[in-house]
Write a protein that holds these residues in place. Structure first.
Motif, PDB file in Angstrom:
ATOM      1  N   ALA A  88       0.834  -1.204   0.000  1.00  0.00           N
ATOM      2  CA  ALA A  88       0.000   0.000   0.000  1.00  0.00           C
ATOM      3  C   ALA A  88       0.868   1.253   0.000  1.00  0.00           C
ATOM      4  CB  ALA A  88      -0.927   0.011   1.219  1.00  0.00           C
ATOM      5  N   GLY A  89       0.390   2.290  -0.699  1.00  0.00           N
ATOM      6  CA  GLY A  89       1.091   3.562  -0.709  1.00  0.00           C
ATOM      7  C   GLY A  89       2.534   3.414  -1.136  1.00  0.00           C
ATOM      8  N   ALA A  90       3.441   3.894  -0.285  1.00  0.00           N
ATOM      9  CA  ALA A  90       4.863   3.805  -0.609  1.00  0.00           C
ATOM     10  C   ALA A  90       5.337   2.351  -0.696  1.00  0.00           C
ATOM     11  CB  ALA A  90       5.693   4.555   0.430  1.00  0.00           C
ATOM     12  N   GLY A  91       4.640   1.438  -0.026  1.00  0.00           N
ATOM     13  CA  GLY A  91       4.969   0.020  -0.158  1.00  0.00           C
ATOM     14  C   GLY A  91       4.684  -0.493  -1.553  1.00  0.00           C
ATOM     15  N   PHE A  92       3.621   0.012  -2.149  1.00  0.00           N
ATOM     16  CA  PHE A  92       3.301  -0.303  -3.541  1.00  0.00           C
ATOM     17  C   PHE A  92       4.394   0.262  -4.445  1.00  0.00           C
ATOM     18  CE2 PHE A  92      -0.421   0.167  -6.840  1.00  0.00           C
ATOM     19  CZ  PHE A  92       0.218  -0.719  -7.684  1.00  0.00           C
ATOM     20  N   SER A  93       4.858   1.469  -4.149  1.00  0.00           N
ATOM     21  CA  SER A  93       5.936   2.068  -4.943  1.00  0.00           C
ATOM     22  C   SER A  93       7.212   1.245  -4.867  1.00  0.00           C
ATOM     23  CB  SER A  93       6.220   3.499  -4.462  1.00  0.00           C
ATOM     24  OG  SER A  93       5.122   4.351  -4.721  1.00  0.00           O
ATOM     25  N   LEU A  94       7.533   0.713  -3.682  1.00  0.00           N
ATOM     26  CA  LEU A  94       8.719  -0.138  -3.561  1.00  0.00           C
ATOM     27  C   LEU A  94       8.603  -1.344  -4.483  1.00  0.00           C
ATOM     28  CD1 LEU A  94       9.726  -0.382   0.212  1.00  0.00           C
ATOM     29  CD2 LEU A  94      10.458   1.260  -1.515  1.00  0.00           C
ATOM     30  N   ALA A  95       7.412  -1.930  -4.528  1.00  0.00           N
ATOM     31  CA  ALA A  95       7.211  -3.078  -5.415  1.00  0.00           C
ATOM     32  C   ALA A  95       7.388  -2.670  -6.872  1.00  0.00           C
ATOM     33  CB  ALA A  95       5.822  -3.673  -5.187  1.00  0.00           C
ATOM     34  N   LEU A  96       6.843  -1.514  -7.249  1.00  0.00           N
ATOM     35  CA  LEU A  96       6.952  -1.052  -8.631  1.00  0.00           C
ATOM     36  C   LEU A  96       8.394  -0.716  -9.008  1.00  0.00           C
ATOM     37  CD1 LEU A  96       3.817   1.294  -8.944  1.00  0.00           C
ATOM     38  CD2 LEU A  96       4.057  -1.080  -9.689  1.00  0.00           C
TER      39      LEU A  96
ATOM     40  N   THR B 297       0.793  11.592  -4.323  1.00  0.00           N
ATOM     41  CA  THR B 297       1.699  10.448  -4.368  1.00  0.00           C
ATOM     42  C   THR B 297       3.113  10.849  -3.962  1.00  0.00           C
ATOM     43  OG1 THR B 297       2.211  10.837  -6.703  1.00  0.00           O
ATOM     44  CG2 THR B 297       0.363   9.359  -6.224  1.00  0.00           C
ATOM     45  N   ASP B 298       3.893   9.840  -3.605  1.00  0.00           N
ATOM     46  CA  ASP B 298       5.311  10.057  -3.332  1.00  0.00           C
ATOM     47  C   ASP B 298       6.074   8.814  -3.759  1.00  0.00           C
ATOM     48  OD1 ASP B 298       4.882   8.141  -1.362  1.00  0.00           O
ATOM     49  OD2 ASP B 298       5.099   9.516   0.323  1.00  0.00           O
ATOM     50  N   SER B 299       7.375   8.808  -3.522  1.00  0.00           N
ATOM     51  CA  SER B 299       8.265   7.663  -3.751  1.00  0.00           C
ATOM     52  C   SER B 299       8.185   7.083  -5.157  1.00  0.00           C
ATOM     53  CB  SER B 299       8.013   6.560  -2.700  1.00  0.00           C
ATOM     54  OG  SER B 299       6.668   6.128  -2.696  1.00  0.00           O
ATOM     55  N   GLY B 300       7.852   7.940  -6.123  1.00  0.00           N
ATOM     56  CA  GLY B 300       7.896   7.524  -7.515  1.00  0.00           C
ATOM     57  C   GLY B 300       6.634   6.877  -8.055  1.00  0.00           C
ATOM     58  N   MET B 301       5.562   6.819  -7.247  1.00  0.00           N
ATOM     59  CA  MET B 301       4.328   6.170  -7.699  1.00  0.00           C
ATOM     60  C   MET B 301       3.845   6.716  -9.040  1.00  0.00           C
ATOM     61  SD  MET B 301       1.666   4.114  -7.125  1.00  0.00           S
ATOM     62  CE  MET B 301       1.633   3.757  -5.364  1.00  0.00           C
ATOM     63  N   SER B 302       3.795   8.052  -9.184  1.00  0.00           N
ATOM     64  CA  SER B 302       3.268   8.647 -10.420  1.00  0.00           C
ATOM     65  C   SER B 302       4.280   8.591 -11.559  1.00  0.00           C
ATOM     66  CB  SER B 302       2.838  10.098 -10.177  1.00  0.00           C
ATOM     67  OG  SER B 302       3.911  10.878  -9.674  1.00  0.00           O
ATOM     68  N   TRP B 303       5.508   8.153 -11.295  1.00  0.00           N
ATOM     69  CA  TRP B 303       6.517   7.915 -12.341  1.00  0.00           C
ATOM     70  C   TRP B 303       6.403   6.492 -12.850  1.00  0.00           C
ATOM     71  CZ3 TRP B 303      10.798   5.006 -13.678  1.00  0.00           C
ATOM     72  CH2 TRP B 303      11.685   5.562 -14.617  1.00  0.00           C
ATOM     73  N   PHE B 304       6.280   5.535 -11.919  1.00  0.00           N
ATOM     74  CA  PHE B 304       6.240   4.128 -12.322  1.00  0.00           C
ATOM     75  C   PHE B 304       4.930   3.744 -13.005  1.00  0.00           C
ATOM     76  CE2 PHE B 304       9.303   3.818  -8.702  1.00  0.00           C
ATOM     77  CZ  PHE B 304      10.387   3.375  -9.436  1.00  0.00           C
ATOM     78  N   LEU B 305       3.802   4.188 -12.460  1.00  0.00           N
ATOM     79  CA  LEU B 305       2.517   3.714 -12.977  1.00  0.00           C
ATOM     80  C   LEU B 305       2.331   3.952 -14.474  1.00  0.00           C
ATOM     81  CD1 LEU B 305      -0.235   4.385 -10.277  1.00  0.00           C
ATOM     82  CD2 LEU B 305       0.459   2.191 -11.234  1.00  0.00           C
ATOM     83  N   PRO B 306       2.508   5.176 -14.985  1.00  0.00           N
ATOM     84  CA  PRO B 306       2.287   5.363 -16.423  1.00  0.00           C
ATOM     85  C   PRO B 306       3.280   4.604 -17.289  1.00  0.00           C
ATOM     86  CG  PRO B 306       3.181   7.369 -15.433  1.00  0.00           C
ATOM     87  CD  PRO B 306       2.817   6.455 -14.311  1.00  0.00           C
ATOM     88  N   ARG B 307       4.461   4.327 -16.766  1.00  0.00           N
ATOM     89  CA  ARG B 307       5.443   3.563 -17.539  1.00  0.00           C
ATOM     90  C   ARG B 307       5.079   2.087 -17.614  1.00  0.00           C
ATOM     91  NH1 ARG B 307       7.517   8.102 -16.113  1.00  0.00           N
ATOM     92  NH2 ARG B 307       9.307   9.013 -17.198  1.00  0.00           N
ATOM     93  N   ILE B 308       4.331   1.613 -16.644  1.00  0.00           N
ATOM     94  CA  ILE B 308       3.952   0.200 -16.623  1.00  0.00           C
ATOM     95  C   ILE B 308       2.601  -0.027 -17.285  1.00  0.00           C
ATOM     96  CG2 ILE B 308       3.387  -1.752 -15.113  1.00  0.00           C
ATOM     97  CD1 ILE B 308       5.433  -0.598 -13.111  1.00  0.00           C
ATOM     98  N   VAL B 309       1.624   0.820 -16.979  1.00  0.00           N
ATOM     99  CA  VAL B 309       0.259   0.563 -17.478  1.00  0.00           C
ATOM    100  C   VAL B 309      -0.197   1.565 -18.528  1.00  0.00           C
ATOM    101  CG1 VAL B 309      -0.368  -0.536 -15.303  1.00  0.00           C
ATOM    102  CG2 VAL B 309      -0.890   1.894 -15.640  1.00  0.00           C
ATOM    103  N   GLY B 310       0.599   2.614 -18.801  1.00  0.00           N
ATOM    104  CA  GLY B 310       0.191   3.646 -19.741  1.00  0.00           C
ATOM    105  C   GLY B 310      -0.470   4.819 -19.039  1.00  0.00           C
TER     106      GLY B 310
END
Length: 259
Positions: free
Chosen positions: A108-116, A140-153
């Motif tokens: 969850a949250g930043a934990g989700f970002s660590l996984a991404l 968002t923090d910890s790169g969530m909004s950077w990783f998500l669009p790169r993975i899912v569009g």
């Protein structure tokens, strides 16, 4: 192969100051150890990582609210907290070897970002991926909004950020947020098997691929092709390439040594 376990199950492996400091140190040591071919990141207990500790977050919000000026001490402290979290994400991305997230429970949250931030994600069927920031009214923090669009569009990333669903493993697999689902009781064994497979690749080639993929979003096609050329020529000088070519000529698989 090295396994890092987030080990504070009573708090859902929350990213407290102590947890972040320990994780940063571990990642720095791993980056300095040339013999590490793969890293597995997992959690103890029923959760992978529930993100920021809610008690720490509440205290920080109070401190920030009581700050008399935007540039006050509370703002500086908050920035340092966020930067420690970002250092962990950068540390994961900066490792030259593959990093696999073995998702044993909710992220969850930043934990989700660590996984991404990891290169490969394998999850149990019961796992939920929870963006979580919307529930708190936070960005968002910890790169969530950077990783998500790169993975899912872009469009799907915005949908997820607006709807804030808890994404179950099967749906996460469909979206590309996880790469595989493991049977209960077999998560770590499955992660180790995949890590062993990745560890058989030439370390120089793996490190180069990680760097190039991360850089690709900031480069024009022509600039990126030049980076590929530079990287290819540098890797071509390694002993591992000579082993790979010789093995291919003999119809065999090379055993790469990382030199």
């Amino acid at each position: 192969m090295v396994t890092l376990t987030l080990n504070d199950p009573q708090r859902g492996n929350a990213l407290t100051g102590g947890m972040l400091a320990t994780l940063c140190c571990a990642l720095e040591r791993l980056r300095a150890e040339s013999g590490v071919r793969a890293v597995i990141l997992t959690g103890a207990g029923s959760a992978f990582c529930l993100g920021a500790d809610i008690g720490d977050l509440a205290a920080g919000v109070t401190e920030l609210g009581e700050s008399e000026q935007a540039g006050g001490e509370a703002v500086r402290v908050w920035y340092e907290r966020l930067d420690r979290l970002a250092s962990v994400v950068r540390g994961i991305r900066g490792l030259p070897c593959p990093v696999l997230a073995a998702l044993n429970g909710q992220a969850a949250g930043a934990g989700f970002s660590l996984a991404l931030a990891c290169d490969y994600r394998i999850a149990l069927p019961r796992v939920g991926l929870n963006i979580a920031y919307g529930r708190l009214g936070a960005g968002t923090d910890s790169g969530m909004s950077w990783f998500l669009p790169r993975i899912v569009g872009h469009a799907r990333a915005m949908e997820l950020l607006l709807e804030q669903p808890v994404i179950r493993a099967a749906k996460a697999l469909e979206l590309g947020l996880v790469n595989a689902i493991a049977e209960p009781g077999e998560l770590i064994a499955a992660a180790r098997a995949k890590a062993k497979e990745f560890a058989g690749s030439a370390p120089h080639a793996v490190a180069a691929s990680k760097r190039l993929v991360d850089e690709s979003f900031a480069n024009s096609l022509n600039a990126h092709i030049e980076r590929e050329h530079e990287t290819f020529l540098r890797v071509l000088r390694t002993a591992d390439v000579r082993r790979g070519v010789a093995a291919a000529q003999a119809g065999e698989w090379a055993l790469f040594e990382g030199d």
